[in-house]
Write an enzyme that holds these catalytic residues in place. Structure first.
Site, PDB file in Angstrom:
ATOM      1  N   VAL A   1      -2.600   0.025  -0.210  1.00 49.83           N
ATOM      2  CA  VAL A   1      -3.648  -0.877  -0.904  1.00 49.83           C
ATOM      3  C   VAL A   1      -3.719  -0.802  -2.289  1.00 49.83           C
ATOM      4  O   VAL A   1      -3.945  -1.865  -2.993  1.00 49.83           O
ATOM      5  CB  VAL A   1      -5.031  -0.575  -0.057  1.00 49.83           C
ATOM      6  N   LYS A   2      -3.586   0.131  -2.701  1.00 47.25           N
ATOM      7  CA  LYS A   2      -3.686   0.357  -4.125  1.00 47.25           C
ATOM      8  C   LYS A   2      -2.892  -0.277  -5.142  1.00 47.25           C
ATOM      9  O   LYS A   2      -2.939  -0.868  -6.095  1.00 47.25           O
ATOM     10  CB  LYS A   2      -4.009   1.791  -4.667  1.00 47.25           C
ATOM     11  N   GLY A   3      -1.512  -0.644  -4.482  1.00 47.58           N
ATOM     12  CA  GLY A   3      -0.445  -1.495  -5.064  1.00 47.58           C
ATOM     13  C   GLY A   3      -0.183  -1.343  -6.301  1.00 47.58           C
ATOM     14  O   GLY A   3      -0.049   0.117  -6.665  1.00 47.58           O
TER      15      GLY A   3
END
Ligand code: B12
Length: 268
Positions: free
Chosen positions: A146-148
């Site tokens: 998610v943090k990308g």
């Protein structure tokens, strides 16, 4: 749409400065078109005057003339790291530069989710891993988690994507089995270590294993990425797409929906 990504060097230029033409350019160091480049390398010699001479000899043989050693640093016993700055006489012909162009549009997360929901009517399944002995997970995590990266969320953020991240040092048989069990639409493999061409060997092994294990219509889209891949090598490596340094998750998500939904252009 893959051709090799090399900048073509053409004829030797005369020593004096040339105005840069529209397509013909040369490196810029201190002044436009002066042909100055900087090169770094390590030689297996102790850091002394002789080492500097050896570095200059190498630079001259590589076409840097004149060249200066601008930095040296001992790298343990018997090795020296150099930075050499000098002039090269080669020109670059921009009209002959060929690169792997992006041939799909970059979509917003909403458009990606909508396409998956409306056209697949189920979640798009992605299985990711670092294969072989490679433990460099930062790249694949940047794409998947998610943090990308670079201000973009990773694929886990997309509501209509289901991500299985297998992590580091995954064996090819495990990857194939997981892809089969999870009914993966796409397999995303990261390879960062390139010593002895490990990234190429591992990728070939991976694509051959998928071809052997699954019939063409059941095979997931095969995608590899890493900072030192040549993006033009898809057919040589038996994969559908190669992503290089600086790749962002949205680019990958956009590619996946383009290849799997919009154009259905799986090739490997
Ligand atoms: C962090 C790091 C490590 C960490 C890794 C931690 C981890 N969990 O990942 C640790 C300390 C464990 C490590 C170990 C080693 N490392 Co290291 N490491 C690095 C370092 C400093 C940064 C790599 C990184 O995280 N980059 C940031 C990410 C975001 O970038 P990226 O990987 O390129 O990913 C981007 C793209 O390439 C692409 N991408 C990558 N994968 C994928 C996959 C897909 C599917 C897609 C679509 C895109 C994609 O998208 C990403 C986002 O933009 C590099 C040097 C450097 N500055 O690059 C060396 C480097 C990669 N390591 C190197 C080496 C040699 C090693 C060791 C062998 C050292 C040793 N002797 O023990 C070991 C090997 C361990 C192993 N078994 O793999 C060398 C590799 C040299 C080579 N030619 O192969 C490098 C280049 C350092 C160097 N200059 O020598 N390392």
């Amino acid at each position: 749409m893959s051709t090799r990504s090399t900048a073509t060097t053409v004829d030797e230029a005369p020593r004096q400065r040339r105005p840069a033409g529209k397509n013909i350019i040369r490196p810029y160091g201190d002044m436009t078109g002066d042909g100055m480049v900087q090169l770094s390398f390590t030689l297996p010699v102790p850091n002394d005057k002789r080492a500097e001479g050896a570095a200059l000899q190498l630079a001259a043989k590589m076409g840097m003339d004149p060249a200066m050693v601008v930095h040296t640093r001992a790298m343990g016993d018997g090795y020296t790291f150099f930075v050499v700055y000098g002039t090269v006489n080669h020109l670059v012909d921009l009209s002959k530069v060929v690169v792997a162009e992006r041939d799909f549009p970059i979509l917003a997360a909403k458009e990606i989710n909508n396409l998956v929901r409306q056209r697949m009517r189920r979640k798009l399944v992605v299985v990711g891993a670092c294969i072989g002995t490679d433990a460099h997970t930062v790249g694949i995590d940047a794409i998947l988690n998610v943090k990308g990266i670079a201000g973009e969320k990773g694929l886990e953020y997309y509501r209509e994507l289901r991500v299985v991240n297998m992590g580091a040092q995954v064996g090819v048989p495990d990857l194939v089995e997981t892809a089969r069990v999870e009914k993966a639409d796409a397999v995303l493999v990261s390879q960062v270590v390139t010593q002895r061409d490990a990234h190429l060997h591992n990728t070939r092994e991976m694509s051959a294993a998928f071809r052997e294990a699954l019939p063409a219509d059941k095979r997931p889209l095969l995608v590899v990425g890493g900072p030192r891949f040549d993006e033009m090598m898809t057919s040589e490596l038996g994969v559908d797409r190669i992503f290089g340094r600086g790749t962002t998750p949205r680019e990958v998500a956009s590619y996946l929906v383009d290849a799997l939904i919009v154009n259905k252009k799986k090739a490997a």
